[in-house]
Motif scaffolding. Structure first.
Motif, PDB file in Angstrom:
ATOM      1  N   LEU A 161      41.425  79.692  61.759  1.00 40.85           N
ATOM      2  CA  LEU A 161      42.798  79.240  61.660  1.00 40.85           C
ATOM      3  C   LEU A 161      43.730  80.495  60.803  1.00 40.85           C
ATOM      4  N   SER A 162      44.722  80.569  61.335  1.00 40.31           N
ATOM      5  CA  SER A 162      45.620  81.660  60.755  1.00 40.31           C
ATOM      6  C   SER A 162      46.300  80.905  59.591  1.00 40.31           C
ATOM      7  N   SER A 163      46.914  81.835  58.683  1.00 37.95           N
ATOM      8  CA  SER A 163      47.858  81.200  57.643  1.00 37.95           C
ATOM      9  C   SER A 163      48.811  82.457  57.260  1.00 37.95           C
ATOM     10  N   THR A 164      49.904  81.891  56.583  1.00 41.14           N
ATOM     11  CA  THR A 164      50.911  82.732  55.827  1.00 41.14           C
ATOM     12  C   THR A 164      50.818  81.977  54.439  1.00 41.14           C
ATOM     13  N   VAL A 165      50.500  83.020  53.522  1.00 43.42           N
ATOM     14  CA  VAL A 165      50.518  82.871  51.888  1.00 43.42           C
ATOM     15  C   VAL A 165      51.797  83.255  51.492  1.00 43.42           C
ATOM     16  N   VAL A 166      52.322  82.639  50.842  1.00 40.70           N
ATOM     17  CA  VAL A 166      53.523  82.866  50.211  1.00 40.70           C
ATOM     18  C   VAL A 166      53.276  82.741  48.464  1.00 40.70           C
ATOM     19  N   THR A 184      58.549  82.405  61.723  1.00 34.07           N
ATOM     20  CA  THR A 184      57.165  82.963  62.007  1.00 34.07           C
ATOM     21  C   THR A 184      56.377  81.577  62.357  1.00 34.07           C
ATOM     22  N   GLU A 185      55.211  81.695  63.255  1.00 38.51           N
ATOM     23  CA  GLU A 185      54.328  80.655  63.540  1.00 38.51           C
ATOM     24  C   GLU A 185      52.800  80.974  63.038  1.00 38.51           C
ATOM     25  N   THR A 186      52.589  79.847  62.479  1.00 41.54           N
ATOM     26  CA  THR A 186      51.261  80.231  61.826  1.00 41.54           C
ATOM     27  C   THR A 186      50.449  78.701  61.726  1.00 41.54           C
ATOM     28  N   ASP A 187      49.015  78.800  61.443  1.00 37.33           N
ATOM     29  CA  ASP A 187      48.503  77.556  61.533  1.00 37.33           C
ATOM     30  C   ASP A 187      48.673  76.753  60.304  1.00 37.33           C
ATOM     31  N   VAL A 188      48.604  77.306  59.114  1.00 34.08           N
ATOM     32  CA  VAL A 188      48.919  76.773  57.725  1.00 34.08           C
ATOM     33  C   VAL A 188      49.770  77.377  56.985  1.00 34.08           C
ATOM     34  N   LEU A 189      50.701  77.004  56.339  1.00 32.76           N
ATOM     35  CA  LEU A 189      51.688  77.802  55.575  1.00 32.76           C
ATOM     36  C   LEU A 189      51.084  77.352  53.976  1.00 32.76           C
ATOM     37  N   ILE A 190      50.798  78.503  53.373  1.00 34.98           N
ATOM     38  CA  ILE A 190      50.139  78.042  51.811  1.00 34.98           C
ATOM     39  C   ILE A 190      51.202  78.605  50.949  1.00 34.98           C
ATOM     40  N   ALA A 191      51.534  77.630  50.185  1.00 36.63           N
ATOM     41  CA  ALA A 191      52.466  77.817  49.194  1.00 36.63           C
ATOM     42  C   ALA A 191      51.652  78.030  47.761  1.00 36.63           C
ATOM     43  N   GLY A 192      51.727  79.270  47.501  1.00 33.10           N
ATOM     44  CA  GLY A 192      50.937  79.654  46.192  1.00 33.10           C
ATOM     45  C   GLY A 192      49.848  80.410  46.620  1.00 33.10           C
ATOM     46  N   GLY A 193      49.552  81.834  46.142  1.00 33.65           N
ATOM     47  CA  GLY A 193      48.652  82.450  46.458  1.00 33.65           C
ATOM     48  C   GLY A 193      47.909  82.722  45.146  1.00 33.65           C
ATOM     49  N   GLY A 194      47.623  81.813  44.411  1.00 33.14           N
ATOM     50  CA  GLY A 194      46.821  81.913  43.087  1.00 33.14           C
ATOM     51  C   GLY A 194      45.272  82.047  43.829  1.00 33.14           C
ATOM     52  N   MET A 195      44.222  81.704  42.817  1.00 31.23           N
ATOM     53  CA  MET A 195      43.049  81.597  43.291  1.00 31.23           C
ATOM     54  C   MET A 195      42.707  80.626  44.513  1.00 31.23           C
ATOM     55  N   ALA A 196      43.176  79.451  44.209  1.00 32.33           N
ATOM     56  CA  ALA A 196      43.013  78.348  45.236  1.00 32.33           C
ATOM     57  C   ALA A 196      43.562  78.823  46.415  1.00 32.33           C
ATOM     58  N   GLY A 197      44.881  79.184  46.636  1.00 34.26           N
ATOM     59  CA  GLY A 197      45.657  79.597  47.753  1.00 34.26           C
ATOM     60  C   GLY A 197      45.081  80.804  48.711  1.00 34.26           C
ATOM     61  N   VAL A 232      51.095  67.623  54.772  1.00 30.99           N
ATOM     62  CA  VAL A 232      51.106  68.274  53.338  1.00 30.99           C
ATOM     63  C   VAL A 232      49.490  67.849  52.924  1.00 30.99           C
ATOM     64  N   ALA A 233      48.827  68.790  52.280  1.00 27.10           N
ATOM     65  CA  ALA A 233      47.672  68.644  51.639  1.00 27.10           C
ATOM     66  C   ALA A 233      48.014  69.186  50.203  1.00 27.10           C
ATOM     67  N   LEU A 234      47.639  68.731  49.135  1.00 26.54           N
ATOM     68  CA  LEU A 234      47.543  69.518  47.647  1.00 26.54           C
ATOM     69  C   LEU A 234      45.967  69.871  47.572  1.00 26.54           C
ATOM     70  N   VAL A 235      46.280  71.160  46.925  1.00 20.66           N
ATOM     71  CA  VAL A 235      44.811  71.985  46.676  1.00 20.66           C
ATOM     72  C   VAL A 235      45.097  72.288  45.266  1.00 20.66           C
ATOM     73  N   ALA A 271      49.900  73.739  52.923  1.00 23.72           N
ATOM     74  CA  ALA A 271      48.859  73.583  51.911  1.00 23.72           C
ATOM     75  C   ALA A 271      49.678  73.970  50.542  1.00 23.72           C
ATOM     76  N   VAL A 272      49.751  72.912  49.661  1.00 23.87           N
ATOM     77  CA  VAL A 272      50.504  73.047  48.509  1.00 23.87           C
ATOM     78  C   VAL A 272      49.431  73.443  47.447  1.00 23.87           C
ATOM     79  N   CYS A 273      49.412  74.818  46.919  1.00 24.57           N
ATOM     80  CA  CYS A 273      48.638  75.418  45.896  1.00 24.57           C
ATOM     81  C   CYS A 273      49.278  75.964  44.817  1.00 24.57           C
TER      82      CYS A 273
END
Ligand SMILES: Cc1cc2nc3c(=O)[nH]c(=O)nc-3n(C[C@H](O)[C@H](O)[C@H](O)COP(=O)(O)OP(=O)(O)OC[C@H]3O[C@@H](n4cnc5c(N)ncnc54)[C@H](O)[C@@H]3O)c2cc1C
Length: 415
Positions: free
Chosen positions: A33-38, A8-21, A292-295, A170-172
């Motif tokens: 911006l679109s995102s896929t949260v995993v 799939t295509e997305t603007d931001v892949l978010i690894a970690g869907g906790g409160m920050a993600g 990569v960005a850490l959050v 985005a590493v969350c």
């Protein structure tokens, strides 16, 4: 022939869907911006009452952000305003010192200093808000197991073989972040050899929205007002002692708890299970790498002494979403290195200074050395006498200082 994994295509892949993600996904969506949260865990698991017993003190700037993102209406009825904070030093046997510090929100305006919301209700509110946003795709349970970055983009691989192409990863992932290590980012820090015991109590008299921070030699004992005549405790102890306390039967545990809580709210009764969290400081040496960005806690895990860990992570969210939305608005690549550098630069001072302040506060207060006790008690009292200093501390606690991203001022990222 083996089937090619779906991609799939997305603007931001978010690894970690906790409160920050999840917060990041909502902020990015508002910025176009679109995102896929995993997330490794299903929403039903992380919103179950037995999953996380903590409440979070959300600073008032963060509450503004959640209003701007449309999350607040989903949690408002579970949010307890923090009107006052009282800070006292003392011992279990000797009780509280007569020198204390009192913060009253009315000194800086009408807004409360923040709100206390159970983590479970924050997560439920984030899921409810994200459900209506077509730019957010949630994959949970799922796990990002690896990634490869090129100058043009990043491809994340999921445990089931799926691939997600994005402009940014985005590493969350929280403190135990594997992707952070894969990006070659190290962490520095140390264990406090303390454990945070978390439990809920019911009390006889109303708390009037007053949060109490009682500094005891083993660590701070925080009494955080919840909706109704309830409070959440973050009871910090040296780990050996915490293990013994956690092993006590209900009656003995309640007696230890009451010895610290006192009787200022009348009769007190533990009403929830006991949770425990080992406490440490952990700071990533860098917040970015190529694509990569850490959050959030993946970038910095701090002592809960000031109830600021999540607030710090949500300030990352607001800053990252803003720099990416700006780049997109200018027709630039939102995941390019110079965009990420703006993010890292924006967040550096806040991260390092808050980590240092919480570390020093914990060292200063978590001991029973006579001369140190005298200095800190006089310091507490003196700080309480100076109105400008009190206002300064309250603005800091409210997350309302420095060069604030738009969302934390309550403004929308929508163009
Ligand atoms: C006792 C205590 C009290 C606290 N009180 C406060 C407070 O009052 N106020 C405050 O601001 N902060 C407080 N904090 C800090 C706050 O709880 C944390 O900062 C916050 O939970 C961090 O959120 P996060 O989303 O960054 O990380 P996490 O909550 O750790 O979430 C990480 C998520 O990533 C998922 N994950 C991990 N790896 C992967 C992967 N590879 N693929 C997919 N998913 C993955 C996990 O399943 C998890 O859902 C407290 C902390 C403690 C210990």
């Amino acid at each position: 022939m083996p089937r090619k994994p779906a991609s799939t295509e997305t603007d931001v892949l978010i690894a970690g869907g906790g409160m920050a993600g999840l917060s990041l996904a909502l902020a990015l969506a508002q910025g176009g911006l679109s995102s896929t949260v995993v997330d490794a865990l299903a929403p039903e698991t992380v919103t179950d009452a037995g999953f996380d017993g903590r409440v979070s003190a959300l600073a008032y700037a963060v509450c503004r952000m959640y209003r701007a993102l449309g999350v607040w209406p989903h949690m408002a009825h579970h949010a307890q305003p923090i009107n006052d904070i009282v800070v006292t030093d003392g011992t279990v046997r000797g009780g509280a010192s007569p020198l204390f510090l009192h913060f009253d929100h009315r000194e800086i305006g009408e807004e409360p200093l923040g709100h206390l919301v159970e983590n479970r209700h924050i997560r439920l509110a984030l899921f409810a808000a994200a459900r209506d946003v077509s730019a957010i795709t949630l994959i949970a349970p799922g796990r990002v197991t690896g990634y490869s970055a090129t100058p043009d983009g990043v491809t994340g691989t999921l445990a089931d073989g799926r691939q997600v192409h994005a402009r940014l990863l985005a590493v969350c992932e929280g403190r135990q972040s594997a992707l952070r290590a894969m990006a070659g980012i190290r962490t520095i820090g140390w264990s406090y050899r303390q454990t945070g015991i978390v439990t809920t109590v019911a009390h006889e008299k109303p708390h009037h929205g007053v949060a109490q921070e009682f500094f005891l030699p083993s660590g701070p004992f925080a009494i955080l007002p919840m909706t109704g005549n309830r409070a959440s405790l973050v009871w910090t102890e040296r780990t050996e002692l915490a293990d013994a306390l956690l092993a006590l039967d209900a009656e003995d545990f309640a007696a230890e708890l009451r010895a610290r809580f006192g009787d200022y709210l009348g009769a007190v009764e533990p009403v929830g299970p006991r949770w425990s969290y080992p406490l440490s400081l952990q700071i990533a040496t860098d917040m970015i790498a190529e694509r990569v960005a850490l959050v959030g806690d993946a970038a910095h895990g701090i002592h809960p002494i000031a109830g600021q860990g999540l607030n710090l992570g949500l300030r990352d969210v607001a800053a990252l979403a803003e720099v990416m939305a700006q780049a997109r608005g200018l027709g630039l690549d939102p995941g390019a290195f110079d965009t990420l550098e703006r993010y890292a630069q924006w967040r550096r001072f806040d991260t390092v200074s808050l980590a240092a302040v919480t570390d020093v506060l914990n060292r200063l207060f978590s001991n029973d050395i006579g001369p140190v006790r005298l200095v800190r008690d006089v310091g507490l009292w003196a700080a309480g006498q100076a109105a400008p200093l009190r206002r300064f501390f309250m603005r800091h606690a409210g997350g309302d200082v420095g060069d604030l991203p738009k969302l934390l001022r309550g403004d929308s990222l929508a163009a």
